[in-house]
Design a protein around this motif. Structure first.
Motif, PDB file in Angstrom:
ATOM      1  N   ALA A  43       1.460  -0.918 -10.327  1.00  0.00           N
ATOM      2  CA  ALA A  43       3.511  -0.903  -9.738  1.00  0.00           C
ATOM      3  C   ALA A  43       4.491   0.128 -10.799  1.00  0.00           C
ATOM      4  O   ALA A  43       5.338   0.397 -10.309  1.00  0.00           O
ATOM      5  CB  ALA A  43       3.915  -2.572 -11.047  1.00  0.00           C
ATOM      6  N   ASN A  44       3.479   0.551 -12.014  1.00  0.00           N
ATOM      7  CA  ASN A  44       4.201   1.422 -12.628  1.00  0.00           C
ATOM      8  C   ASN A  44       4.243   2.632 -11.676  1.00  0.00           C
ATOM      9  O   ASN A  44       5.367   3.269 -11.800  1.00  0.00           O
ATOM     10  CB  ASN A  44       2.983   2.111 -13.671  1.00  0.00           C
ATOM     11  N   GLN A  45       3.281   3.276 -11.012  1.00  0.00           N
ATOM     12  CA  GLN A  45       3.309   3.809 -10.115  1.00  0.00           C
ATOM     13  C   GLN A  45       4.656   4.185  -9.058  1.00  0.00           C
ATOM     14  O   GLN A  45       5.065   5.399  -9.017  1.00  0.00           O
ATOM     15  CB  GLN A  45       1.761   4.928  -9.943  1.00  0.00           C
ATOM     16  N   ALA A  46       4.334   2.595  -8.794  1.00  0.00           N
ATOM     17  CA  ALA A  46       4.857   3.070  -7.310  1.00  0.00           C
ATOM     18  C   ALA A  46       6.890   2.510  -7.806  1.00  0.00           C
ATOM     19  O   ALA A  46       7.518   3.014  -6.956  1.00  0.00           O
ATOM     20  CB  ALA A  46       4.946   0.888  -6.695  1.00  0.00           C
ATOM     21  N   CYS A  47       6.371   1.781  -9.125  1.00  0.00           N
ATOM     22  CA  CYS A  47       8.223   2.205  -9.168  1.00  0.00           C
ATOM     23  C   CYS A  47       8.639   3.613  -9.423  1.00  0.00           C
ATOM     24  O   CYS A  47       9.693   4.159  -9.628  1.00  0.00           O
ATOM     25  CB  CYS A  47       8.638   1.413 -10.816  1.00  0.00           C
ATOM     26  N   LEU A  48       7.949   4.296 -10.215  1.00  0.00           N
ATOM     27  CA  LEU A  48       8.111   5.784 -10.117  1.00  0.00           C
ATOM     28  C   LEU A  48       8.310   6.192  -8.915  1.00  0.00           C
ATOM     29  O   LEU A  48       9.934   7.440  -9.246  1.00  0.00           O
ATOM     30  CB  LEU A  48       7.254   7.007 -10.904  1.00  0.00           C
ATOM     31  N   ASP A  49       7.685   6.238  -8.008  1.00  0.00           N
ATOM     32  CA  ASP A  49       7.769   6.603  -6.700  1.00  0.00           C
ATOM     33  C   ASP A  49       8.908   6.274  -5.908  1.00  0.00           C
ATOM     34  O   ASP A  49       9.598   7.337  -4.927  1.00  0.00           O
ATOM     35  CB  ASP A  49       5.986   6.795  -5.717  1.00  0.00           C
ATOM     36  N   PHE A  50       9.244   5.302  -6.292  1.00  0.00           N
ATOM     37  CA  PHE A  50      10.121   4.470  -5.361  1.00  0.00           C
ATOM     38  C   PHE A  50      11.738   5.257  -6.219  1.00  0.00           C
ATOM     39  O   PHE A  50      12.299   5.615  -5.351  1.00  0.00           O
ATOM     40  CB  PHE A  50      10.532   3.210  -5.771  1.00  0.00           C
ATOM     41  N   GLU A  51      11.816   5.806  -7.236  1.00  0.00           N
ATOM     42  CA  GLU A  51      12.554   5.748  -7.619  1.00  0.00           C
ATOM     43  C   GLU A  51      13.069   7.526  -6.953  1.00  0.00           C
ATOM     44  O   GLU A  51      14.325   8.475  -7.148  1.00  0.00           O
ATOM     45  CB  GLU A  51      12.343   6.379  -9.852  1.00  0.00           C
ATOM     46  N   GLU A  52      11.720   8.437  -7.461  1.00  0.00           N
ATOM     47  CA  GLU A  52      11.565   9.499  -6.795  1.00  0.00           C
ATOM     48  C   GLU A  52      12.311   9.906  -4.771  1.00  0.00           C
ATOM     49  O   GLU A  52      11.969  10.848  -4.037  1.00  0.00           O
ATOM     50  CB  GLU A  52      10.829  10.613  -6.938  1.00  0.00           C
ATOM     51  N   GLY A  53      12.142   8.500  -4.520  1.00  0.00           N
ATOM     52  CA  GLY A  53      12.851   8.188  -2.890  1.00  0.00           C
ATOM     53  C   GLY A  53      11.852   9.020  -1.743  1.00  0.00           C
ATOM     54  O   GLY A  53      11.716   8.869  -1.094  1.00  0.00           O
ATOM     55  N   LYS A  54      10.447   8.495  -3.058  1.00  0.00           N
ATOM     56  CA  LYS A  54       8.952   8.557  -1.606  1.00  0.00           C
ATOM     57  C   LYS A  54       8.894   7.767  -0.779  1.00  0.00           C
ATOM     58  O   LYS A  54       8.195   8.000   0.627  1.00  0.00           O
ATOM     59  CB  LYS A  54       8.299   8.860  -2.743  1.00  0.00           C
ATOM     60  N   PRO A  55       8.860   6.645  -0.845  1.00  0.00           N
ATOM     61  CA  PRO A  55       8.693   5.798  -0.093  1.00  0.00           C
ATOM     62  C   PRO A  55       9.298   5.466   1.511  1.00  0.00           C
ATOM     63  O   PRO A  55      10.546   6.097   1.744  1.00  0.00           O
ATOM     64  CB  PRO A  55       9.404   4.432   0.132  1.00  0.00           C
ATOM     65  N   ARG A  56       9.055   6.042   2.786  1.00  0.00           N
ATOM     66  CA  ARG A  56      10.005   6.284   3.856  1.00  0.00           C
ATOM     67  C   ARG A  56       9.355   4.256   4.660  1.00  0.00           C
ATOM     68  O   ARG A  56       8.365   4.120   5.560  1.00  0.00           O
ATOM     69  CB  ARG A  56       8.854   7.295   5.136  1.00  0.00           C
ATOM     70  N   TYR A  57       9.948   3.519   4.677  1.00  0.00           N
ATOM     71  CA  TYR A  57      10.947   3.355   3.482  1.00  0.00           C
ATOM     72  C   TYR A  57      11.243   2.065   2.531  1.00  0.00           C
ATOM     73  O   TYR A  57      11.947   2.041   2.382  1.00  0.00           O
ATOM     74  CB  TYR A  57      12.160   3.373   4.723  1.00  0.00           C
ATOM     75  N   ARG A  58       9.893   1.543   2.563  1.00  0.00           N
ATOM     76  CA  ARG A  58      10.005  -0.139   1.876  1.00  0.00           C
ATOM     77  C   ARG A  58       8.381   0.002   1.308  1.00  0.00           C
ATOM     78  O   ARG A  58       7.330   0.391   2.055  1.00  0.00           O
ATOM     79  CB  ARG A  58      10.447  -0.788   2.635  1.00  0.00           C
ATOM     80  N   TYR A  59       8.536  -0.470  -0.225  1.00  0.00           N
ATOM     81  CA  TYR A  59       6.948  -0.197  -0.954  1.00  0.00           C
ATOM     82  C   TYR A  59       6.976  -1.950  -0.965  1.00  0.00           C
ATOM     83  O   TYR A  59       7.553  -2.569  -1.336  1.00  0.00           O
ATOM     84  CB  TYR A  59       7.056  -0.137  -1.820  1.00  0.00           C
ATOM     85  N   THR A  60       5.373  -2.462  -0.806  1.00  0.00           N
ATOM     86  CA  THR A  60       5.284  -3.924  -0.921  1.00  0.00           C
ATOM     87  C   THR A  60       4.220  -3.595  -1.956  1.00  0.00           C
ATOM     88  O   THR A  60       2.680  -3.532  -1.549  1.00  0.00           O
ATOM     89  CB  THR A  60       4.351  -4.321   0.870  1.00  0.00           C
ATOM     90  N   LEU A  61       4.137  -4.924  -3.042  1.00  0.00           N
ATOM     91  CA  LEU A  61       3.135  -4.341  -4.051  1.00  0.00           C
ATOM     92  C   LEU A  61       2.358  -5.973  -3.363  1.00  0.00           C
ATOM     93  O   LEU A  61       2.632  -6.758  -2.995  1.00  0.00           O
ATOM     94  CB  LEU A  61       3.401  -4.746  -5.035  1.00  0.00           C
ATOM     95  N   VAL A  62       1.050  -5.647  -3.231  1.00  0.00           N
ATOM     96  CA  VAL A  62      -0.147  -6.170  -2.873  1.00  0.00           C
ATOM     97  C   VAL A  62      -1.086  -6.151  -4.103  1.00  0.00           C
ATOM     98  O   VAL A  62      -1.869  -6.150  -4.671  1.00  0.00           O
ATOM     99  CB  VAL A  62      -0.585  -5.842  -1.547  1.00  0.00           C
ATOM    100  N   ASN A  63      -0.701  -8.114  -4.232  1.00  0.00           N
ATOM    101  CA  ASN A  63      -1.757  -8.151  -4.986  1.00  0.00           C
ATOM    102  C   ASN A  63      -3.140  -9.032  -4.864  1.00  0.00           C
ATOM    103  O   ASN A  63      -3.469 -10.177  -3.774  1.00  0.00           O
ATOM    104  CB  ASN A  63      -1.268 -10.153  -5.669  1.00  0.00           C
ATOM    105  N   LYS A  64      -4.134  -8.205  -4.583  1.00  0.00           N
ATOM    106  CA  LYS A  64      -5.657  -8.307  -4.381  1.00  0.00           C
ATOM    107  C   LYS A  64      -6.787  -9.272  -4.741  1.00  0.00           C
ATOM    108  O   LYS A  64      -6.985  -9.556  -4.479  1.00  0.00           O
ATOM    109  CB  LYS A  64      -6.287  -6.708  -4.156  1.00  0.00           C
ATOM    110  N   LYS A  65      -5.730 -10.293  -5.898  1.00  0.00           N
ATOM    111  CA  LYS A  65      -6.663 -11.599  -6.128  1.00  0.00           C
ATOM    112  C   LYS A  65      -6.222 -11.976  -5.512  1.00  0.00           C
ATOM    113  O   LYS A  65      -6.864 -13.072  -5.367  1.00  0.00           O
ATOM    114  CB  LYS A  65      -5.780 -11.570  -7.959  1.00  0.00           C
ATOM    115  N   HIS A  66      -4.895 -12.812  -4.733  1.00  0.00           N
ATOM    116  CA  HIS A  66      -4.629 -12.939  -4.134  1.00  0.00           C
ATOM    117  C   HIS A  66      -4.485 -13.246  -2.858  1.00  0.00           C
ATOM    118  O   HIS A  66      -4.438 -14.285  -2.169  1.00  0.00           O
ATOM    119  CB  HIS A  66      -3.406 -14.118  -4.564  1.00  0.00           C
ATOM    120  N   ALA A  67      -4.177 -12.331  -2.510  1.00  0.00           N
ATOM    121  CA  ALA A  67      -4.040 -11.815  -0.830  1.00  0.00           C
ATOM    122  C   ALA A  67      -5.105 -11.512  -0.166  1.00  0.00           C
ATOM    123  O   ALA A  67      -6.233 -11.222  -0.909  1.00  0.00           O
ATOM    124  CB  ALA A  67      -3.457 -10.134  -0.351  1.00  0.00           C
TER     125      ALA A  67
END
Length: 363
Positions: free
Chosen positions: A339-363
């Motif tokens: 999640a930390n790196q995802a937030c940094l990447d999001f702030e830099e405008g990298k997603p095309r066009y949305r990130y979804t975090l997947v909680n692999k313990k439960h998904a």
């Protein structure tokens, strides 16, 4: 129902205004349990611009420690005795709002009319960085579990994947609501300003609602191909298309602006509206919007307004439209552990066009 839990509430906590990319995985106490609540075992959570603004106290002081994330999907694992329509095992979701004065004595006019998202009375609570009426603090979905009053828990249609549905719960409804509320449909010409995570939903919904013409508007030409693939009929690159403000003047009936920067040619955007056109701002810059003149509005009887998320009933309506019209957002899955790196990447405008975090313990 209502039994004690055998699980722990843990999530990524921001500790101060410099915590973007530096969140810590910690245990916290959810709101005190009420029999109108639902506990959700989180499988997915979208990453929203609001998360970044809140982590860095961009919209005002944040109540740290804070767990962000308000595009939450998972499985109901505990359901209060007073909850109707939700049972243990259901796949459910929660958007940006978790409570309102709806169930309080003397509820406000907005809640009475089904506009819970407009409630500003005691009892209003956002999904994170807020307080419930019982004194509990709200914690969001970058976590293993979430506790929420059942009125703001929605069912996720079987035909929608959790990764696609999660960002619809805030990013999706933030654009769907102003389009639907302002008459988007056959005969309408619609512009979407700022084609990022929010704006790409705006293009998708405008087409799904049947608008005659959809125009994507952004600064650079590098998104042109993407926006046309999303279904837009035209694209305007305001930094690169010569004389765009003159060429397209008076050609749109409705504009939804998703830009969260105050550096925008607002007067020129208003000039794109035809007579009685509507400009609706949904992006929330941390600084004031550019100045406009009265004549920017009154000469053609234009309306300048705003919109904020949508009530639970409208979220469910939007999810059903996504099923009926096969709306497919552009999503990149990221591991909840990252999640930390995802937030940094999001702030830099990298997603095309949305990130979804997947909680692999439960998904």
């Amino acid at each position: 129902m209502g039994s004690k839990t055998d699980y722990t509430f843990q999530g990524w906590t921001g500790q101060d205004k410099d915590c973007v990319g530096k969140m810590k995985w910690e245990t916290y106490d959810p709101k005190p349990w009420e029999e109108t609540d639902v506990d959700i075992q989180i499988t997915h959570c979208g990453v929203c611009g609001s998360d970044i603004h809140t982590l860095r106290s961009g919209w005002g002081p944040t109540d740290y420690p804070c767990v962000v994330g308000h595009e939450i999907i998972g499985k109901a694992v505990r359901v209060g005795s007073e909850v109707k329509g939700i049972k243990v095992g259901d796949r459910v979701g929660v958007g940006a709002q978790s409570d309102s004065c709806l169930n309080r004595k003397g509820k406000c006019n907005d809640c009475s009319r089904g506009w819970e998202n407009m409630c500003q009375r005691e009892g209003r609570c956002d999904t994170y960085n807020s307080k419930f009426l019982n004194g509990g603090k709200s914690y969001g979905g970058y976590a293993d579990y979430h506790r929420c009053p059942s009125h703001f828990v929605v069912h996720i249609p079987d035909k929608l994947s959790s990764s696609d549905a999660a960002p619809m719960l805030c990013g999706g409804v933030t654009t769907y609501s102003p389009l639907k509320n302002n008459g988007c449909g056959p005969g309408k010409r619609v512009g979407i300003v700022g084609v990022g995570g929010l704006g790409h939903f705006g293009v998708l919904w405008a087409k799904a609602l049947g608008a005659d013409r959809v125009v994507g508007i952004s600064r650079k030409a590098n998104k042109r191909d993407d926006v046309l693939k999303l279904g837009a009929d035209e694209y305007i690159a305001t930094d690169e298309d010569k004389d765009w403000a003159t060429k397209y003047a008076g050609t749109l009936d409705l504009i939804v602006c998703t830009v969260s920067s105050p550096k925008m040619p607002l007067q020129e955007y208003l000039g794109l509206l035809d007579t009685r056109g509507h400009f609706i701002q949904v992006g929330v810059p941390e600084k004031p919007l550019p100045q406009i003149m009265a004549f920017d509005l009154i000469g053609k009887s234009k309306t300048f307004g705003g919109s904020m998320i949508g009530p639970p009933a409208q979220i469910e309506e939007m999810l059903q439209l996504a099923v009926d019209k096969n709306v497919k957002p552009w999503i990149e899955e990221r591991d909840m552990q990252d999640a930390n790196q995802a937030c940094l990447d999001f702030e830099e405008g990298k997603p095309r066009y949305r990130y979804t975090l997947v909680n692999k313990k439960h998904a």
